[in-house]
Each structure stands twice: as C-alpha cells, then as structure tokens.
Design an enzyme around this catalytic site. Sequence first.
Site, PDB file in Angstrom:
ATOM      1  N   ASN A 156      21.604  25.007 -21.802  1.00 58.82           N
ATOM      2  CA  ASN A 156      21.486  25.466 -23.192  1.00 58.82           C
ATOM      3  C   ASN A 156      21.794  26.952 -23.379  1.00 58.82           C
ATOM      4  O   ASN A 156      22.353  27.351 -24.386  1.00 58.82           O
ATOM      5  CB  ASN A 156      20.121  25.093 -23.774  1.00 58.82           C
ATOM      6  CG  ASN A 156      18.971  25.670 -22.995  1.00 58.82           C
ATOM      7  OD1 ASN A 156      19.034  25.812 -21.771  1.00 58.82           O
ATOM      8  ND2 ASN A 156      17.915  26.022 -23.677  1.00 58.82           N
ATOM      9  N   GLU A 255      10.303  26.293 -15.057  1.00 60.33           N
ATOM     10  CA  GLU A 255      10.314  26.518 -16.508  1.00 60.33           C
ATOM     11  C   GLU A 255      10.826  25.224 -17.126  1.00 60.33           C
ATOM     12  O   GLU A 255      12.001  24.894 -16.997  1.00 60.33           O
ATOM     13  CB  GLU A 255      11.198  27.711 -16.853  1.00 60.33           C
ATOM     14  CG  GLU A 255      10.609  28.993 -16.284  1.00 60.33           C
ATOM     15  CD  GLU A 255      11.343  30.266 -16.670  1.00 60.33           C
ATOM     16  OE1 GLU A 255      12.439  30.176 -17.240  1.00 60.33           O
ATOM     17  OE2 GLU A 255      10.812  31.345 -16.381  1.00 60.33           O
ATOM     18  N   CYS A 289      14.650  25.943 -25.505  1.00 63.02           N
ATOM     19  CA  CYS A 289      13.375  25.409 -24.986  1.00 63.02           C
ATOM     20  C   CYS A 289      12.204  25.866 -25.843  1.00 63.02           C
ATOM     21  O   CYS A 289      11.206  25.175 -25.965  1.00 63.02           O
ATOM     22  CB  CYS A 289      13.176  25.845 -23.554  1.00 63.02           C
ATOM     23  SG  CYS A 289      13.250  27.626 -23.358  1.00 63.02           S
ATOM     24  N   GLU A 468       7.669  34.277 -15.132  1.00 56.53           N
ATOM     25  CA  GLU A 468       8.730  35.202 -14.748  1.00 56.53           C
ATOM     26  C   GLU A 468       8.830  36.259 -15.839  1.00 56.53           C
ATOM     27  O   GLU A 468       8.387  36.056 -16.963  1.00 56.53           O
ATOM     28  CB  GLU A 468      10.048  34.440 -14.547  1.00 56.53           C
ATOM     29  CG  GLU A 468       9.933  33.436 -13.394  1.00 56.53           C
ATOM     30  CD  GLU A 468      11.260  32.840 -12.908  1.00 56.53           C
ATOM     31  OE1 GLU A 468      12.314  33.213 -13.430  1.00 56.53           O
ATOM     32  OE2 GLU A 468      11.217  32.005 -11.987  1.00 56.53           O
TER      33      GLU A 468
HETATM   34  P1  NAD Z   1      17.796  18.756 -16.589  1.00 58.86           P
HETATM   35  O1  NAD Z   1      16.455  18.751 -15.994  1.00 58.86           O
HETATM   36  O2  NAD Z   1      18.440  17.463 -16.895  1.00 58.86           O
HETATM   37  O3  NAD Z   1      18.827  19.498 -15.619  1.00 58.86           O
HETATM   38  C1  NAD Z   1      18.621  20.836 -15.214  1.00 58.86           C
HETATM   39  C2  NAD Z   1      19.335  21.062 -13.897  1.00 58.86           C
HETATM   40  O4  NAD Z   1      18.723  20.305 -12.876  1.00 58.86           O
HETATM   41  C3  NAD Z   1      20.804  20.678 -13.910  1.00 58.86           C
HETATM   42  O5  NAD Z   1      21.523  21.658 -13.204  1.00 58.86           O
HETATM   43  C4  NAD Z   1      20.792  19.357 -13.161  1.00 58.86           C
HETATM   44  O6  NAD Z   1      22.016  19.052 -12.534  1.00 58.86           O
HETATM   45  C5  NAD Z   1      19.704  19.608 -12.148  1.00 58.86           C
HETATM   46  N1  NAD Z   1      19.065  18.416 -11.595  1.00 58.86           N
HETATM   47  C6  NAD Z   1      18.823  17.231 -12.215  1.00 58.86           C
HETATM   48  N2  NAD Z   1      18.168  16.394 -11.375  1.00 58.86           N
HETATM   49  C7  NAD Z   1      17.983  17.068 -10.219  1.00 58.86           C
HETATM   50  C8  NAD Z   1      17.372  16.742  -8.976  1.00 58.86           C
HETATM   51  N3  NAD Z   1      16.786  15.552  -8.768  1.00 58.86           N
HETATM   52  N4  NAD Z   1      17.354  17.680  -7.999  1.00 58.86           N
HETATM   53  C9  NAD Z   1      17.910  18.888  -8.195  1.00 58.86           C
HETATM   54  N5  NAD Z   1      18.518  19.242  -9.341  1.00 58.86           N
HETATM   55  C10 NAD Z   1      18.551  18.353 -10.352  1.00 58.86           C
HETATM   56  O7  NAD Z   1      17.701  19.689 -17.872  1.00 58.86           O
HETATM   57  P2  NAD Z   1      18.852  20.002 -18.938  1.00 58.86           P
HETATM   58  O8  NAD Z   1      19.097  18.752 -19.734  1.00 58.86           O
HETATM   59  O9  NAD Z   1      19.984  20.660 -18.259  1.00 58.86           O
HETATM   60  O10 NAD Z   1      18.152  21.110 -19.858  1.00 58.86           O
HETATM   61  C11 NAD Z   1      17.347  20.794 -20.951  1.00 58.86           C
HETATM   62  C12 NAD Z   1      15.890  20.882 -20.570  1.00 58.86           C
HETATM   63  O11 NAD Z   1      15.604  22.179 -20.081  1.00 58.86           O
HETATM   64  C13 NAD Z   1      14.947  20.683 -21.728  1.00 58.86           C
HETATM   65  O12 NAD Z   1      13.870  19.877 -21.314  1.00 58.86           O
HETATM   66  C14 NAD Z   1      14.450  22.085 -22.037  1.00 58.86           C
HETATM   67  O13 NAD Z   1      13.203  22.169 -22.666  1.00 58.86           O
HETATM   68  C15 NAD Z   1      14.416  22.682 -20.671  1.00 58.86           C
HETATM   69  N6  NAD Z   1      14.454  24.153 -20.733  1.00 58.86           N
HETATM   70  C16 NAD Z   1      13.306  24.853 -20.451  1.00 58.86           C
HETATM   71  C17 NAD Z   1      13.310  26.236 -20.526  1.00 58.86           C
HETATM   72  C18 NAD Z   1      12.078  27.038 -20.237  1.00 58.86           C
HETATM   73  O14 NAD Z   1      12.187  28.248 -20.106  1.00 58.86           O
HETATM   74  N7  NAD Z   1      10.905  26.434 -20.111  1.00 58.86           N
HETATM   75  C19 NAD Z   1      14.485  26.911 -20.881  1.00 58.86           C
HETATM   76  C20 NAD Z   1      15.627  26.153 -21.165  1.00 58.86           C
HETATM   77  C21 NAD Z   1      15.609  24.770 -21.073  1.00 58.86           C
END
Ligand code: NAD
Length: 487
Positions: A156, A255, A289, A468
Amino acid sequence: MSKDILNFINGEYVKNASGRTYEKRNPVDDSLVGLVHEAGKPEVDAAVAAARAALRGPWGRLSVAERCAMLDGLVAEINHRFDDFLQAEIADTGKPAHLASHVDIPRGAANFQVFTDTIKNASTESFEMRTPDGKTARSYGVRVPRGVIAIICPWNLPLLLMTWKAGPALACGNTVVVKPSEATPSTATLLGEVMNKVGVPKGVYNVVNGFGVDSAGAFLTAHPHVNGITFTGETKTGAAIMKAGADGIRPVSLELGGKNAALVFADCDFDNAVATVTRSCFENAGQVCLGTERVYVQRPIFDKFVQALKGQAEAMKPGRPFDKATKIGPLVSKVHQKKVLGMYQKAKDEGATIVTGGGIPDMPADLKDGCWVQPTIWTGLPETATVVTEEIFGPCCHIQPFDTEDEVLNMVNANRYGLATSIHTQDISRAMRLAAAIEVGLCWINSWFLRDLRTPFGGSKQSGIGREGGLHSLEFYTELRNVMVKY
Ligand code: NAD
C-alpha cells in the site's frame, strides 16, 4: 514498454536459476509494467549469504558517523532521482501523483535521515558498584546490530513502509534482505541502484522478489541465518511469520491489520471532522493501515454528518495518476478489487443501507480494465456485520449512531484489532479519557495520520507486536550487550 524487474543481490541485479517470472500489471489500465523475476531458494540463500558476509566486511568496520553519512547520502540521491521513484511507484500502485509525490517518495527518503539522527544520539546506561573484595566495578551497555534482518513488505505504501524498516536496520549497522510485495516490486528494486551509487558496500542491501507461501517470503523467513524478521501486512500472514520466527528463536516485529474507528461527537468542529474522516476513509483508495472503516457519530449530528460525508465521497473523482483532477486511484490489483467487491456484496447481503457507491465506477474505455471501485458508505448494520468487524482495506466505511461515551467506547473496543483511532470533539477532558481507554497503539485527536517519526508506532491486540519509530526502533534493530569492568 515492459522491463525486467530483477533481484538485487550482493550489489548486482540478477535473474533467477529457475527462469520463473510473473507479469506485473498497472492497476490503472492493466497495461504491462514489467516481468518480475521470482527469487527461488538459491537466490534467497545467496542474498542471505551476501548479507551475512557484509556484516563482517567494510560495513561492519564503519564508525557510526561514517555509516550515517553514507545513509544520509541515500536521502540526497533518492531526492535527486525523485521522478524515477515517483514513476516506478505510480506504475505499480496507480495512486494519484499528488499523493505519491507528497507522501510516498519524500517520506520514503526521510526515513533514512530520521534513524541516522536517532542512532547518533542514542546513549546507553552505566552503573558503578563496590565488589565484595573492596574494589570497584563499572558496567556499561553497548548496542550491537542484531545481524541479518529480513524485511517483508506490503503493497500500500511500498517505498515508505520498506524504508521505515530498512532505515533503522541499516542505521543500527545491520544488513538487510528485503522481500517487497509481489504487487509492488519496483521501488525497492530501484533503490539498489542508489545504494551502489552512494557506495553502500555490496551485500548490505539485498532484494528478493516473489510471493509469500512457497516462494521468496517463506524461504526468507525460514532461513536459519536470518537473525530477525520485521513484517508489515495482514494479521494472518503475521501469524505465519511468527511461527517461522519461532524456529531458531528469532525475534519478530509485526505491524498488522486494523479495523480503525473514528469517533465524532456532537460538539466537534464539524467541518474539520468531515474533512479529516474523508481523508481517513478514502485516501489512497482506503488502502492505508491507519484508515477508518468504522465511523461512530453522536446522534444529534448523525444525519448531517452522513450527508456531508456522502457529498465528499461522491466528489472523489477517479482517474489517471497524473491527471490533476484525479482524487482517487484504483485498488492495487485485480485480486484486491475482487476481495473489496466481495465485501461490498456482503454488506448488501447483510442488509446495509447503501448511502453511496457499492460497485465499480463508470470509467472511460481506456481505463475500463483498471482495478476501480467506488467510494462506499453504509449505514444500518449491526456491530456484528462482516463489514463492521473485518478489515476490508478499500475506500469504504460503515457509519453507526451513538448516544453516550460509554456506549461508543464499548463498540470501538469490541474488535480483535487495535491499530489506530481518531476522536473528534472540542471537550479535551473527554478526548484524553477516551485516548487512554481505547485499545489501540495510535490515537489522533481532531486529526489523522499526523506523525512525528520519533514517536512509537505500532498496534495493540491483533494489530501487531512491538513499536517502531525513533528510539523505540532500537529495541528491535539492536541488541544491548552488558560489559562489566572490575578495577
Ligand atoms: P499480506 O500479508 O498479504 O502480504 C504482505 C507481505 O507478506 C507480502 O510481501 C507477501 O508476499 C508476504 N507474505 C505472504 N505470506 C507470507 C508467508 N507465509 N511468509 C512470508 N511472507 C509472506 O499483506 P498485503 O495484502 O500486502 O498488505 C495489506 C495488509 O497490510 C493489510 O492487512 C494492512 O492493514 C496491513 N498493513 C499494516 C500496516 C501497519 O503498520 N500496521 C501498514 C500497512 C499495511
């Protein structure tokens, strides 16, 4: 024209042994951005080995001041190549240029500066004591890098959220292997060129592209020579990563997702509340997020607020990123568009009143294949409805009326997530009471997304582990060693 998006390992751009690639498509019009070379186990092994070797190489021998000067050089070079980063980020995400040029790229660069300032000024403790034989002993703390850090990123805010981790990791003397989201590989990959340009030694910064499960993400987090894993993404992925970290007792910083609430009291500055909630619901097409998906409005101003937010949502003109009239971009991918539209359908099925939106906007022919969805507002659902409890990560919200402070507090806290909230009221006592009582890591009063990067950032409950930001980042990116001297 399409390009190859490679892996960046030990200071060089490399293809993969398997020859596996996938197409990265532009979410604005589905045009081809590039062919991404998916890292397999051999590439992940090579990246981790390079990062491990670099820890003891020239990188490890730099003084803190020398290391920080090099990282400050990165900031200047990213700004020098601002347009390249902007174009790359926009091609991957489709977000409006005004947003990427004011938030993603400048903040992405500034994240290095913040943490070089932090580490240069971080102190450690020291104590003197008498020993049983009448001598003196002094102990003092030494901060050492944790080692090789795996950085797993979402799509995002690709550059910004990646450097939010790479910045402190490198400032603290670690080396990193970054796994960008499969949907947004370009800016992390491009940063390799900048690392080489400013003389960051080979192996300090590595990028492996690919997916999560059975791909680069899982290979990296399972790698025994990774010393810590920092992750931003969905809560269920966070759980998988925590399990991977358990093997070898590696620390994780998580996060995760959110289902953030905005509380709007009848005594608020109405125009400010409407403007702020509009941003928190719809900015970046709701793919933030910290964004709001649950709005609670005190009954005397409920109808007026719903109408005002409806007006704002309907004014969010979708369009091409560099078109000045564009107020909202597409979602990041077809996969995500399908998920969000599925939630729009679910809201309908569960009996929501659709105040506005609920589907795909009517787009001109050249944009018809993009990942568009309408900004959407619902009312009339119970607190147990799916779209009121589950994170959607799209430009949408449910608005619920309330009467009392206790009632709204109970509704806000009855959710498994605890990332962020915003409270709109002129009553500072009430705002401060609620700020202490709402179970979240971040609370804004009469504002949203206003950040001082020295302050702690992170979520409560299922929104994360660890904080962080500023000195708080040092807890994850360094280890504190104690030295005792008897004299
Ligand atoms: P996601 O969890 O689908 O993927 C994030 C990353 O993890 C990607 O690079 C993906 O390839 C990798 N990944 C997926 N499965 C994995 C595994 N089993 N092992 C290792 N890596 C793996 O998330 P997304 O769809 O890319 O992002 C959206 C989500 O992120 C939303 O839930 C949002 O709330 C969250 N988010 C949180 C914050 C925060 O600061 N708390 C900030 C931004 C986004």
